[in-house]
Design a protein around this motif. Sequence first.
Motif, PDB file in Angstrom:
ATOM      1  N   LEU A 117      48.329  58.286  55.344  1.00 43.43           N
ATOM      2  CA  LEU A 117      48.112  58.894  53.814  1.00 43.43           C
ATOM      3  C   LEU A 117      48.115  57.588  52.828  1.00 43.43           C
ATOM      4  CD1 LEU A 117      50.407  61.966  54.153  1.00 43.43           C
ATOM      5  CD2 LEU A 117      47.980  61.749  54.234  1.00 43.43           C
ATOM      6  N   VAL A 118      47.193  57.709  51.841  1.00 45.48           N
ATOM      7  CA  VAL A 118      47.293  56.251  50.848  1.00 45.48           C
ATOM      8  C   VAL A 118      47.001  57.091  49.467  1.00 45.48           C
ATOM      9  CG1 VAL A 118      46.322  54.908  52.719  1.00 45.48           C
ATOM     10  CG2 VAL A 118      44.772  56.342  51.374  1.00 45.48           C
ATOM     11  N   THR A 119      46.984  56.110  48.489  1.00 44.14           N
ATOM     12  CA  THR A 119      46.462  56.313  47.080  1.00 44.14           C
ATOM     13  C   THR A 119      45.536  55.060  47.027  1.00 44.14           C
ATOM     14  OG1 THR A 119      47.156  56.809  44.976  1.00 44.14           O
ATOM     15  CG2 THR A 119      48.463  55.059  45.850  1.00 44.14           C
ATOM     16  N   ILE A 120      44.958  55.225  45.704  1.00 44.27           N
ATOM     17  CA  ILE A 120      43.998  53.796  45.364  1.00 44.27           C
ATOM     18  C   ILE A 120      44.287  53.273  44.109  1.00 44.27           C
ATOM     19  CG2 ILE A 120      42.356  54.797  46.962  1.00 44.27           C
ATOM     20  CD1 ILE A 120      40.522  54.669  44.413  1.00 44.27           C
ATOM     21  N   SER A 121      44.178  52.154  43.888  1.00 47.86           N
ATOM     22  CA  SER A 121      44.195  51.606  42.732  1.00 47.86           C
ATOM     23  C   SER A 121      42.896  51.852  42.252  1.00 47.86           C
ATOM     24  CB  SER A 121      44.683  50.102  42.676  1.00 47.86           C
ATOM     25  OG  SER A 121      44.281  49.304  41.492  1.00 47.86           O
ATOM     26  N   PRO A 122      42.540  52.561  41.030  1.00 51.63           N
ATOM     27  CA  PRO A 122      41.220  52.771  41.007  1.00 51.63           C
ATOM     28  C   PRO A 122      40.439  51.806  39.912  1.00 51.63           C
ATOM     29  CG  PRO A 122      42.403  54.278  39.659  1.00 51.63           C
ATOM     30  CD  PRO A 122      43.175  53.355  40.440  1.00 51.63           C
ATOM     31  N   TYR A 123      41.164  50.609  39.829  1.00 42.63           N
ATOM     32  CA  TYR A 123      40.424  49.787  38.703  1.00 42.63           C
ATOM     33  C   TYR A 123      39.658  48.649  39.437  1.00 42.63           C
ATOM     34  CZ  TYR A 123      44.580  51.385  37.101  1.00 42.63           C
ATOM     35  OH  TYR A 123      45.795  52.402  36.774  1.00 42.63           O
ATOM     36  N   PHE A 124      38.231  48.773  39.885  1.00 40.25           N
ATOM     37  CA  PHE A 124      37.743  47.864  40.858  1.00 40.25           C
ATOM     38  C   PHE A 124      37.340  46.456  39.937  1.00 40.25           C
ATOM     39  CE2 PHE A 124      36.140  51.616  43.692  1.00 40.25           C
ATOM     40  CZ  PHE A 124      37.462  52.009  43.860  1.00 40.25           C
ATOM     41  N   SER A 125      37.873  45.548  40.182  1.00 38.48           N
ATOM     42  CA  SER A 125      38.052  44.073  39.462  1.00 38.48           C
ATOM     43  C   SER A 125      36.839  43.398  40.142  1.00 38.48           C
ATOM     44  CB  SER A 125      39.115  43.519  39.309  1.00 38.48           C
ATOM     45  OG  SER A 125      40.091  43.468  40.367  1.00 38.48           O
ATOM     46  N   CYS A 126      36.161  42.236  39.484  1.00 40.17           N
ATOM     47  CA  CYS A 126      35.413  41.473  39.982  1.00 40.17           C
ATOM     48  C   CYS A 126      35.877  40.188  40.539  1.00 40.17           C
ATOM     49  CB  CYS A 126      34.340  40.936  38.805  1.00 40.17           C
ATOM     50  SG  CYS A 126      35.257  39.610  37.781  1.00 40.17           S
ATOM     51  N   GLY A 127      37.145  39.860  40.505  1.00 42.92           N
ATOM     52  CA  GLY A 127      37.762  38.782  41.162  1.00 42.92           C
ATOM     53  C   GLY A 127      37.427  37.408  40.752  1.00 42.92           C
ATOM     54  N   HIS A 128      36.444  37.154  39.788  1.00 38.65           N
ATOM     55  CA  HIS A 128      36.061  35.884  39.407  1.00 38.65           C
ATOM     56  C   HIS A 128      35.951  35.571  37.782  1.00 38.65           C
ATOM     57  CE1 HIS A 128      31.922  37.395  38.587  1.00 38.65           C
ATOM     58  NE2 HIS A 128      32.194  37.741  39.812  1.00 38.65           N
ATOM     59  N   CYS A 129      36.194  36.695  36.979  1.00 39.65           N
ATOM     60  CA  CYS A 129      36.101  36.478  35.611  1.00 39.65           C
ATOM     61  C   CYS A 129      37.527  35.684  34.901  1.00 39.65           C
ATOM     62  CB  CYS A 129      36.001  37.629  34.824  1.00 39.65           C
ATOM     63  SG  CYS A 129      37.485  38.851  34.847  1.00 39.65           S
ATOM     64  N   ILE A 130      37.411  35.481  33.859  1.00 44.87           N
ATOM     65  CA  ILE A 130      38.631  34.896  33.353  1.00 44.87           C
ATOM     66  C   ILE A 130      40.061  35.464  33.385  1.00 44.87           C
ATOM     67  CG2 ILE A 130      38.080  35.546  31.111  1.00 44.87           C
ATOM     68  CD1 ILE A 130      39.871  32.403  31.368  1.00 44.87           C
ATOM     69  N   ALA A 131      40.066  37.186  33.082  1.00 45.84           N
ATOM     70  CA  ALA A 131      41.235  37.798  33.573  1.00 45.84           C
ATOM     71  C   ALA A 131      41.672  37.873  34.849  1.00 45.84           C
ATOM     72  CB  ALA A 131      41.082  39.137  33.049  1.00 45.84           C
ATOM     73  N   CYS A 132      40.566  37.791  35.829  1.00 43.52           N
ATOM     74  CA  CYS A 132      40.916  37.963  37.253  1.00 43.52           C
ATOM     75  C   CYS A 132      41.559  36.544  37.807  1.00 43.52           C
ATOM     76  CB  CYS A 132      39.555  38.301  38.022  1.00 43.52           C
ATOM     77  SG  CYS A 132      39.144  40.076  37.980  1.00 43.52           S
ATOM     78  N   ARG A 133      41.017  35.724  37.257  1.00 41.36           N
ATOM     79  CA  ARG A 133      41.336  34.227  37.485  1.00 41.36           C
ATOM     80  C   ARG A 133      42.827  33.823  36.975  1.00 41.36           C
ATOM     81  NH1 ARG A 133      36.614  32.313  35.207  1.00 41.36           N
ATOM     82  NH2 ARG A 133      37.491  31.072  33.917  1.00 41.36           N
TER      83      ARG A 133
END
Length: 337
Positions: free
Chosen positions: A79-95
């Motif tokens: 049983l799980v939930t998800i974090s529904p915010y799929f991020s790109c991993g390489h933009c300034i915020a992700c970095r």
Amino acid sequence: MKALICKSPGEFNYVEKDLPAVKENNVLLKMKRLGICGTDYHAFEGTQPFFAYPRILGHEIAAEVVETASQNNFKPGDLVTISPYFSCGHCIACRNGKSNCCVNMQVFGVHIDGAMQEYISVPADAVVAGQGLSVDELALVEPLAIGAHGVGLADIRKEETVLIIGAGPIGLGTIAFAKIAGARVIVADVNYNRLAFCSDQLGVEYVINPIKTDVFARLKEISNGDMATVVIDCTGNLNAINGSFKFLAHGGKFIMIGLQKGTIEVVHPEFHKREAMLMSSRNALPKDFAHVIDCIKQGVVKPLDFISHRLNLNAVKDQFSQLAGDQSVIKALIDFD
Ligand SMILES: [Zn+2]
Ligand SMILES: [Zn+2]
């Protein structure tokens, strides 16, 4: 499998679809519960900014793992939930470790199709282990994480006076986590049901209804003239936001969790003399999900108290607009069982 599509504002249609393909790095999930959020109501009403139709709504998820395409931490039956915010991993915020405000954000159920369907396929790194929580509790983790994130930004000290404006589902979560952080919480809302919930279920000492009571005068009285060192807006209402800067203590912080598409107005001398800080709080980070799940496990947050209405996926089309306008709704859950 059955899916419910929001074709255009005000129009839901049931369709039969094939099971989603389990792409590499994805996990196939069978939906168990889905919380209905303000975002879903706004999308249905056509008042959500930057929203494209047709769209399958829904992002507050409790589900069971059916199949995983690659090696990961999950197995069928979990049983799980998800974090529904799929991020790109390489933009300034992700970095910079702020994937919650990714430049290229794709929110499941908002920018891409979501969970008002019997099965969904999502990236394994968005899946959050349930850690023994019930499916009802898991469906509440995401909206609670929004509040936990905003409270984290406020960096609240013990006994600090925190004014929270708006006691909808997001506001209630924010209140719960502000209390856990040790704040003296004051809540303002125009809805008496919600204020009663704050007093009775969340142990909030001071609730104020602006329809009846002058918030400025009452806050001044409660805080011995200091006002609130943290003000958190959970309404997203333009008048409420513009009218709330005056509640801020000198040296205080104003956090906007609620989203407003208009332009906010700040009187500069008033803001300046306070050396105030204004921050928006967007979505939540993995650490917020972890904090929420911990607090639920310890019993200091009780998400089951938030569930006021339940309905089956088959009933959503007929009952949705009624739920949207019902003042007694705190959190409605779609039950897939
Ligand atoms: Zn939500
Ligand atoms: Zn990014």
